[in-house]
Design an enzyme around this catalytic site. Sequence first.
Site, PDB file in Angstrom:
ATOM      1  N   HIS A 242       0.801  -1.228   0.000  1.00  0.00           N
ATOM      2  CA  HIS A 242       0.000   0.000   0.000  1.00  0.00           C
ATOM      3  C   HIS A 242       0.840   1.289   0.000  1.00  0.00           C
ATOM      4  O   HIS A 242       0.673   2.171  -0.833  1.00  0.00           O
ATOM      5  CB  HIS A 242      -0.882   0.044   1.262  1.00  0.00           C
ATOM      6  CG  HIS A 242      -1.621  -1.222   1.559  1.00  0.00           C
ATOM      7  ND1 HIS A 242      -2.782  -1.579   0.929  1.00  0.00           N
ATOM      8  CD2 HIS A 242      -1.360  -2.219   2.449  1.00  0.00           C
ATOM      9  CE1 HIS A 242      -3.222  -2.726   1.411  1.00  0.00           C
ATOM     10  NE2 HIS A 242      -2.385  -3.140   2.341  1.00  0.00           N
TER      11      HIS A 242
HETATM   12  C1  BDR Z   1      -2.740   0.609   5.509  1.00  0.00           C
HETATM   13  O1  BDR Z   1      -2.875   0.073   6.820  1.00  0.00           O
HETATM   14  C2  BDR Z   1      -1.635  -0.333   7.320  1.00  0.00           C
HETATM   15  O2  BDR Z   1      -1.724  -1.615   7.847  1.00  0.00           O
HETATM   16  C3  BDR Z   1      -0.639  -0.222   6.200  1.00  0.00           C
HETATM   17  O3  BDR Z   1       0.611   0.225   6.688  1.00  0.00           O
HETATM   18  C4  BDR Z   1      -1.265   0.785   5.268  1.00  0.00           C
HETATM   19  O4  BDR Z   1      -0.889   2.110   5.603  1.00  0.00           O
HETATM   20  C5  BDR Z   1      -3.448  -0.303   4.528  1.00  0.00           C
HETATM   21  O5  BDR Z   1      -4.802  -0.429   4.863  1.00  0.00           O
END
Ligand code: BDR
Length: 316
Positions: A242
Amino acid sequence: MARKIIIDCDPGQDDAVALLLAFASPGELDLLGITTVAGNVPLGLTQRNARMLCDIAGRQEVRVYAGCDQPLRRQLETAEQIHGATGINGLEVFEPSTPLQSEHAVDFIIHTLLDADDASITLVPIGPLTNIATAMDREPEILSRIERIVLMGGAMREGGNRTPSAEFNILVDPHAADIVFRCGRPITAFGLDLSHQVLSTRDRVARIRALNNPVAAATADMLSFFDRYDTVKYTSKGAPLHDPCPVAWLLRPDLFAGKDCNISIETQSELTMGHTAVDFWHVTDRPINATWMHTVDAPGFYDFLIERLARFGEHA
Ligand code: BDR
Ligand code: CA
């Protein structure tokens, strides 16, 4: 001239890769500081992890700040089931030599922006938005100094990853997200619709490992751990990466596509708390406040990431 940025994060393996991508790109990105927030794991670990990443990349001069340890109104929810107990499982924990700055992250954000020219600093939040919203609330004068907010958060077509309706970063602090999405500055939002296209497949992780430099090895180790939970959850061939997406967009916008829309945050309903209502088809008269990123050239993204991670071997 390099674009001035502040990365606000909660490392997290994917936050870690976002930091490495920024470290590898000093010609384009002038990283003024890293601010940390409670999210994937509590603040004590997110600030330590950010400093570990500075050490690993040989960037001990980067300033790291600790910020808010709780969301604005809700109890903190963490995500150890995805990231592991340390937040960056896959890496051996060590005590970093990169110091923690004594100033609070929110104070750093406020004074850095107040000292800057109008529309001159880009904020890159890749965790819950608590630090950013607190700074905006405390000192609205900072708003004019923000060039753009390029964030990871939200979900539309993909549905949520923490509840059926909500993506983790927005769910953890929906009240902060509401402040940020109403702030009036340009926003580029990378949610799950986009990041679920960016999969760290075995083949891609093997290409990173084959770069054969210590930073690439650390990246491959982290991504190998990160893979475990998400590949089962999504029955996919790799975990979504992400948080590097916003940083990659700053460097290679040609790899991405998005659409200008209104994005509003649900803060009332417990059932759909933290939902990002993306008015993709402009069916309301709510004003456009963001660009919702929806498409990425994933092979191009990994080629680019791998090219940048190779830079860590060049000066060894
Ligand atoms: C987001 O949530 C976190 O677990 C990850 O780092 C990312 O920023 C994805 O949903
Ligand atoms: Ca994150």
